[in-house]
Design a protein around this motif. Structure first.
Motif, PDB file in Angstrom:
ATOM      1  N   SER A 119       0.778  -1.248   0.000  1.00 36.26           N
ATOM      2  CA  SER A 119       0.000   0.000   0.000  1.00 36.26           C
ATOM      3  C   SER A 119       0.805   1.291   0.000  1.00 36.26           C
ATOM      4  N   ALA A 120       2.112   1.189  -0.083  1.00 36.37           N
ATOM      5  CA  ALA A 120       2.955   2.374  -0.261  1.00 36.37           C
ATOM      6  C   ALA A 120       2.553   3.514   0.674  1.00 36.37           C
ATOM      7  N   PHE A 121       2.182   4.669   0.102  1.00 37.21           N
ATOM      8  CA  PHE A 121       1.838   5.859   0.876  1.00 37.21           C
ATOM      9  C   PHE A 121       0.322   6.040   0.942  1.00 37.21           C
ATOM     10  N   GLY A 122      -0.420   4.950   0.747  1.00 37.91           N
ATOM     11  CA  GLY A 122      -1.869   5.007   0.814  1.00 37.91           C
ATOM     12  C   GLY A 122      -2.436   6.027  -0.157  1.00 37.91           C
ATOM     13  N   PRO A 123      -3.382   6.876   0.278  1.00 39.54           N
ATOM     14  CA  PRO A 123      -4.014   7.844  -0.624  1.00 39.54           C
ATOM     15  C   PRO A 123      -3.064   8.928  -1.122  1.00 39.54           C
ATOM     16  N   TYR A 124      -1.886   9.014  -0.501  1.00 38.26           N
ATOM     17  CA  TYR A 124      -0.928  10.042  -0.897  1.00 38.26           C
ATOM     18  C   TYR A 124       0.095   9.527  -1.915  1.00 38.26           C
ATOM     19  N   THR A 125      -0.010   8.284  -2.327  1.00 39.90           N
ATOM     20  CA  THR A 125       1.004   7.681  -3.201  1.00 39.90           C
ATOM     21  C   THR A 125       1.142   8.426  -4.518  1.00 39.90           C
ATOM     22  N   THR A 126       0.033   8.594  -5.239  1.00 41.50           N
ATOM     23  CA  THR A 126       0.097   9.263  -6.545  1.00 41.50           C
ATOM     24  C   THR A 126       0.539  10.717  -6.430  1.00 41.50           C
ATOM     25  N   PRO A 127      -0.006  11.497  -5.479  1.00 44.80           N
ATOM     26  CA  PRO A 127       0.500  12.870  -5.331  1.00 44.80           C
ATOM     27  C   PRO A 127       1.998  12.923  -5.045  1.00 44.80           C
ATOM     28  N   LEU A 128       2.502  11.994  -4.233  1.00 50.39           N
ATOM     29  CA  LEU A 128       3.929  11.989  -3.933  1.00 50.39           C
ATOM     30  C   LEU A 128       4.750  11.751  -5.193  1.00 50.39           C
ATOM     31  N   LEU A 129       4.381  10.732  -5.967  1.00 46.44           N
ATOM     32  CA  LEU A 129       5.149  10.395  -7.162  1.00 46.44           C
ATOM     33  C   LEU A 129       5.072  11.502  -8.212  1.00 46.44           C
ATOM     34  N   ARG A 130       3.882  12.059  -8.412  1.00 47.78           N
ATOM     35  CA  ARG A 130       3.732  13.105  -9.435  1.00 47.78           C
ATOM     36  C   ARG A 130       4.439  14.392  -9.040  1.00 47.78           C
ATOM     37  N   THR A 131       4.298  14.784  -7.795  1.00 46.81           N
ATOM     38  CA  THR A 131       4.937  16.022  -7.360  1.00 46.81           C
ATOM     39  C   THR A 131       6.449  15.893  -7.392  1.00 46.81           C
ATOM     40  N   TRP A 132       6.954  14.723  -6.972  1.00 49.25           N
ATOM     41  CA  TRP A 132       8.403  14.521  -7.019  1.00 49.25           C
ATOM     42  C   TRP A 132       8.914  14.633  -8.453  1.00 49.25           C
ATOM     43  N   GLN A 133       8.227  14.014  -9.377  1.00 52.77           N
ATOM     44  CA  GLN A 133       8.660  14.049 -10.781  1.00 52.77           C
ATOM     45  C   GLN A 133       8.671  15.475 -11.315  1.00 52.77           C
ATOM     46  N   GLN A 134       7.687  16.268 -10.901  1.00 50.80           N
ATOM     47  CA  GLN A 134       7.625  17.649 -11.367  1.00 50.80           C
ATOM     48  C   GLN A 134       8.754  18.494 -10.784  1.00 50.80           C
ATOM     49  N   ARG A 135       9.040  18.283  -9.513  1.00 55.26           N
ATOM     50  CA  ARG A 135      10.019  19.147  -8.843  1.00 55.26           C
ATOM     51  C   ARG A 135      11.453  18.661  -8.993  1.00 55.26           C
ATOM     52  N   HIS A 136      11.636  17.351  -9.114  1.00 55.30           N
ATOM     53  CA  HIS A 136      12.994  16.802  -9.154  1.00 55.30           C
ATOM     54  C   HIS A 136      13.144  15.844 -10.341  1.00 55.30           C
ATOM     55  N   PRO A 137      12.980  16.336 -11.559  1.00 55.85           N
ATOM     56  CA  PRO A 137      13.034  15.453 -12.731  1.00 55.85           C
ATOM     57  C   PRO A 137      14.400  14.792 -12.936  1.00 55.85           C
ATOM     58  N   GLY A 138      15.423  15.356 -12.347  1.00 54.63           N
ATOM     59  CA  GLY A 138      16.754  14.785 -12.517  1.00 54.63           C
ATOM     60  C   GLY A 138      17.048  13.611 -11.613  1.00 54.63           C
ATOM     61  N   THR A 139      16.184  13.358 -10.637  1.00 61.66           N
ATOM     62  CA  THR A 139      16.387  12.247  -9.706  1.00 61.66           C
ATOM     63  C   THR A 139      15.136  11.367  -9.712  1.00 61.66           C
ATOM     64  N   PRO A 140      15.142  10.268 -10.442  1.00 65.57           N
ATOM     65  CA  PRO A 140      13.962   9.391 -10.477  1.00 65.57           C
ATOM     66  C   PRO A 140      13.651   8.830  -9.094  1.00 65.57           C
ATOM     67  N   LEU A 141      12.361   8.804  -8.754  1.00 71.12           N
ATOM     68  CA  LEU A 141      11.906   8.188  -7.512  1.00 71.12           C
ATOM     69  C   LEU A 141      11.306   6.830  -7.866  1.00 71.12           C
ATOM     70  N   GLU A 142      11.982   5.757  -7.437  1.00 74.05           N
ATOM     71  CA  GLU A 142      11.555   4.403  -7.768  1.00 74.05           C
ATOM     72  C   GLU A 142      10.821   3.797  -6.574  1.00 74.05           C
ATOM     73  N   LEU A 143       9.542   3.445  -6.763  1.00 66.95           N
ATOM     74  CA  LEU A 143       8.740   2.822  -5.724  1.00 66.95           C
ATOM     75  C   LEU A 143       8.808   1.305  -5.902  1.00 66.95           C
ATOM     76  N   LEU A 144       9.330   0.606  -4.892  1.00 64.93           N
ATOM     77  CA  LEU A 144       9.582  -0.828  -5.002  1.00 64.93           C
ATOM     78  C   LEU A 144       8.834  -1.580  -3.912  1.00 64.93           C
ATOM     79  N   ARG A 145       8.003  -2.563  -4.295  1.00 59.50           N
ATOM     80  CA  ARG A 145       7.362  -3.418  -3.302  1.00 59.50           C
ATOM     81  C   ARG A 145       8.295  -4.577  -2.981  1.00 59.50           C
ATOM     82  N   ILE A 146       8.630  -4.723  -1.724  1.00 62.76           N
ATOM     83  CA  ILE A 146       9.509  -5.793  -1.268  1.00 62.76           C
ATOM     84  C   ILE A 146       8.858  -6.434  -0.048  1.00 62.76           C
ATOM     85  N   ASP A 147       8.559  -7.725  -0.141  1.00 64.35           N
ATOM     86  CA  ASP A 147       7.867  -8.433   0.935  1.00 64.35           C
ATOM     87  C   ASP A 147       8.831  -8.750   2.069  1.00 64.35           C
TER      88      ASP A 147
END
Length: 318
Positions: free
Chosen positions: A109-137
Motif C-alpha cells: 500500500s505504499a503511501f496510501g491515498p498520498y502515493t500518486t501525489p507523492l510520485l507526481r509532485t516529485w517528478q515535477q520538482r525533481h526530474p533529474g532524480t527518479p523516484l523508484e517505488l519498489l514493493r519488497i515483501d
C-alpha cells in the motif's frame, strides 16, 4: 582516488573502481547485471569485488544462495561506499549524484491515498532524480538489506539501526469474505473476528495476535507471506484479516469486503531510513511527504469494498 577504512594497512589499496563495482552489484542484485551496468565482464567485477573484501577483511556479499544478498557488513558498507563515491563524483562533476535514482520501498500500500501525489509532485520538482517505488515483501521493505534508500512502513518498527518518522495514522479495517455473514455489517469489533481464523501476514504485515487481549484471542490463525496470499485466503473463506484503511483503495479484491473496525487502535505510517550517510535527496523526500500529508488530508473511511460496493479511501495489506 583511494579511500581507507579501519586501522593499519586495511583499506589502503581500495580505489573508486572497487567501490563502484560493489555498488553496481549491490544495486543490481547480481554480478552479471552489475558488470553489464559498468560495461565490463563478469570476471572483472568478481575479481574487483573479491579484492575489495580482502582489503576490508570482511565478506560483503553472500554468494551462497541463488539470490545474491548483502551481508550485514555489506549493508553498512554500502552507505559508506555511496557517500565516498558521491563525494568523489561531486568534486569532479557537481550535482551528478543527485541523478542516481532514489529507491523507496514498501511492503504493501505504499503511501496510501498520498502515493500518486507523492510520485507526481516529485517528478515535477525533481526530474533529474527518479523516484523508484519498489514493493519488497519484508518487514522493513528491503531497507535493512540495503535494497532501498528509504521505506514506507506501517506499525511499530524497532529494528536497530533505523531512523523513523510518523507521517500519518490510518484507521484499521476488517477484511472479510464477500459472501460471508460479516460482509453485510456496517462495522465490526475485533471480537467479531475471533470465531474464525485470523489470516496473518507474518513476513511483512503489521497485525499480530497482540492486537487482541489474551483472554479474547482468535480461535486460530493462518500464516501467509504476502498481501496477495492474504487476500486470496480471505476471499476463499479461510479466515478474516485486519489491515489499515489504505488497503481497500490500494488492494481491491472482488472476493473481499473491507468493513470499519470500531475498537482497533490506529496504524502509524512511517518513513524509515538507515541511520548513517544515505542518498542526498532523502531530506527532500521527507519534506515532500510531510507537505503532501498536511495539504491533502483524506476524509473518514466509508463503507467496505466488494462487488458493487464503494471503496474505503486509504490502507495497507497485512
Amino acid at each position: 582516488m583511494s579511500t581507507g577504512q579501519g586501522t593499519g594497512t586495511a583499506g589502503r589499496g581500495i580505489e573508486i573502481r572497487h567501490l563502484r563495482a560493489f555498488l553496481a552489484v549491490a544495486d543490481e542484485g547480481s554480478v552479471t547485471r552489475g558488470a553489464a551496468r559498468l560495461g565490463v565482464t563478469q570476471p572483472v567485477v568478481s575479481r574487483t569485488l573479491a579484492a575489495l573484501e580482502r582489503q576490508l577483511g570482511v565478506r560483503l556479499v553472500d554468494r551462497s544462495t541463488h539470490h545474491l544478498v548483502l551481508t550485514p557488513e555489506g549493508v553498512a558498507f554500502r552507505d559508506k561506499a555511496t557517500a565516498a563515491v558521491g563525494a568523489f563524483e561531486e568534486a569532479i562533476d557537481p550535482g551528478r549524484l543527485r541523478h542516481r535514482p532514489l529507491r523507496l520501498g514498501h511492503a504493501w500500500s505504499a503511501f496510501g491515498p498520498y502515493t500518486t501525489p507523492l510520485l507526481r509532485t516529485w517528478q515535477q520538482r525533481h526530474p533529474g532524480t527518479p523516484l523508484e517505488l519498489l514493493r519488497i515483501d519484508d518487514r522493513t521493505a528491503g531497507l535493512t538489506r540495503g535494497e532501498v534508500d528509504a521505506a514506507l512502513l506501517r506499525g511499530p518498527v524497532d529494528t536497530p539501526g533505523l531512523v523513523t518518522e510518523v507521517l500519518f495514522t490510518e484507521t484499521r479495517v476488517a477484511a472479510v469474505a464477500a459472501d460471508g455473514p460479516l460482509a453485510a455489517r456496517a462495522s465490526l469489533s475485533l471480537a467479531d473476528l475471533t470465531a474464525d481464523a485470523v489470516v496473518l501476514n507474518t513476513v511483512s504485515g503489521a497485525t499480530t495476535l497482540a492486537l487482541w487481549p489474551p483472554h479474547a484471542a482468535p480461535a486460530a490463525t493462518l500464516a501467509v507471506a504476502n498481501t496477495d496470499d492474504w487476500l486470496t485466503a480471505i476471499a476463499a473463506g479461510q479466515g478474516n484479516g485486519v489491515s489499515g484503511a489504505s488497503t481497500a483503495q490500494m488492494h481491491p479484491h472482488a472476493g473481499v469486503v473491507y468493513v470499519p473496525l470500531d475498537d482497533a487502535p490506529p496504524l502509524p505510517v512511517l518513513l524509515a531510513r538507515r541511520d548513517g550517510p544515505g542518498h542526498p535527496e532523502l531530506p527532500r523526500l521527507a519534506a515532500l511527504a510531510r507537505e503532501i500529508v498536511a495539504g491533502q488530508r483524506p476524509g473518514p473511511p466509508s463503507r467496505g469494498n466488494g462487488p458493487g460496493r464503494p471503496g474505503i479511501p486509504s490502507a495497507d495489506g497485512e
